[in-house]
Scaffold this active site. Structure first.
Site, PDB file in Angstrom:
ATOM      1  N   PRO A 165       0.814  -1.221   0.000  1.00 40.96           N
ATOM      2  CG  PRO A 165      -0.882  -1.581   1.556  1.00 40.96           C
ATOM      3  CD  PRO A 165       0.431  -2.138   1.089  1.00 40.96           C
ATOM      4  CB  CYS A 166       1.265   3.926  -2.395  1.00 43.01           C
ATOM      5  SG  CYS A 166      -0.323   4.397  -3.141  1.00 43.01           S
ATOM      6  CB  THR A 167      -2.460   4.569   2.151  1.00 43.35           C
ATOM      7  OG1 THR A 167      -3.088   3.531   1.408  1.00 43.35           O
ATOM      8  CG2 THR A 167      -3.497   5.557   2.640  1.00 43.35           C
TER       9      THR A 167
END
Length: 388
Positions: free
Chosen positions: A74-76
């Site tokens: 995840p790049c959140t």
């Protein structure tokens, strides 16, 4: 036969790319791990013979004989559009479980590890995320290389920059990531009949792209899409500002149209499909990596030692504490380009609503962005009485 296992698999963009590169006789996807039930449904439909595991935190081991472990984690917490909490954030911090899995494979370290994420991780906190990844890889005996690439090199009209990190114990990742370089994109190859931008912005940025859309975003799990807009200057008044459909977005990511069309309930404006597609890995990017893993080449780049000051370079390699900066473009190849209006049908695409266009104009008119000749004039003409 290359055996692939995918963590944070999403809708299988990396694995689809391996399939396209190597064919059913050349690759077997033996495990996909994904926690979101909507993504699981897509994986179950598109990879029916593959074991789907629901949670990387509880994955005890990999199947025997895995050759490539993939992880588009995840790049959140790392992206400029996200929370920028850093590698220790609750979402992006899940990458620690990749190294837990690798540590359990100590007796048979994997031939290849492929990680994908946003370029902002090279700059955020002076590249703390990349420092962490490299430290963990080297502690397990892996040497590594990474390269920032633009998805447009695969021929899709989407300007999407991502970092591809490749690591191996016995192979040289430079022979994969640095064996091709086509130089920067030639602006002369682009058409001037369509421009992509984000109508949800306007004060600080537009995401402006010529003959392409800016990076597709995830939208929301509630089915609220966040598509870019397209300015078609040659369109008729009232049809000059358009939005791509979800099927268009799938193609802009390199998937076949309908890849995520596996849900029974389509009443919520495509349900979760926008988020699924926006979070995916562009298929052509992993197709290129897979092709080079199967047929490595010679590194074609110039190198110099990096002094570790400031943000990390856009491309580098290293091992045993050494980091070498690499001079290379974001376009390994120049695959045949699909112009934006070859994907988006301007006569049938959905129009940007008057409300959306008016809100965008209110933000745009307070600053100095959007000065491309004719752009502002067309907004005002298409709004007409709505802002009178």
């Amino acid at each position: 036969m290359i055996r692939v296992a995918g963590l944070f698999a999403g809708i299988g963009g990396i694995e689809r790319g391996f399939q396209e590169a190597l064919g059913d006789d050349g690759v077997s996807t033996v495990l996909l791990c994904e926690s979101w039930d909507a993504a699981q449904k897509v994986l179950e439909h598109r990879f029916p013979d593959t074991d789907i595991h629901p949670d990387v935190r509880h994955l005890k081991k990999l199947p025997r004989g895995v050759d490539v472990l993939t992880a588009g984690f995840p790049c959140t917490d790392l992206s400029q559009a996200g929370r920028t909490a850093g590698i220790g954030g609750s979402a992006s911090g899940l990458v620690t479980h990749v190294f837990d899995v690798l540590a359990k494979q100590a007796k048979r370290r994997l031939p290849w590890l492929l990680i994908e994420n946003v370029p902002n991780m090279l700059a955020l906190d002076n590249g703390k995320a990349m420092s962490y990844l490299v430290q963990e890889l080297e502690s397990l005996g892996y040497r590594w290389a990474y390269r920032t690439v633009d998805s447009r090199f695969t021929g899709v009209p989407q300007r999407r920059r991502r970092v591809i990190l490749l690591a191996s114990v016995r192979e040289d990742p430079r022979s994969v990531l640095f064996a091709d370089d086509a130089g920067q994109h030639d602006a002369g190859e682009l058409a001037e009949d369509a421009y992509g931008f984000y109508w949800t912005e306007g004060r600080r940025g537009l995401g402006w792209a010529v003959d392409a859309v800016p990076t597709l975003k995830g939208g929301s799990t509630l089915g609220i899409p966040s598509p870019p807009a397209i300015w078609h200057p040659e369109g008729e008044p009232g049809r000059r500002f358009l939005k791509p459909s979800i099927s268009d977005a799938e193609q802009l990511q390199g998937f076949p149209s309908g890849w995520t069309d596996v849900f029974d309930d389509s009443s919520r404006r495509n349900g979760p499909r926008w988020k699924l597609v926006g979070n995916a890995v562009t298929v052509g990017v992993s197709r290129w990596v897979a092709t080079r893993i199967a047929e490595p080449g010679d590194s074609v780049v110039e190198e110099e030692m990096w002094d570790r000051s400031g943000r990390w370079p856009t491309a580098a390699w290293g091992s045993d504490g050494k980091i070498v900066k690499v001079a290379v473009s974001e376009f390994p190849l120049r695959e045949p380009y699909r112009h934006l209006l070859d994907v988006i049908e301007p006569h049938s695409a959905e129009e940007l609503s008057q409300r959306a266009l008016a809100g965008f104009w209110n933000r745009l008119s307070s600053g100095n962005l959007g000065r491309h000749p004719g752009f502002r004039e067309h907004i005002l003409a298409d709004l007409g009485a709505a802002i009178a």
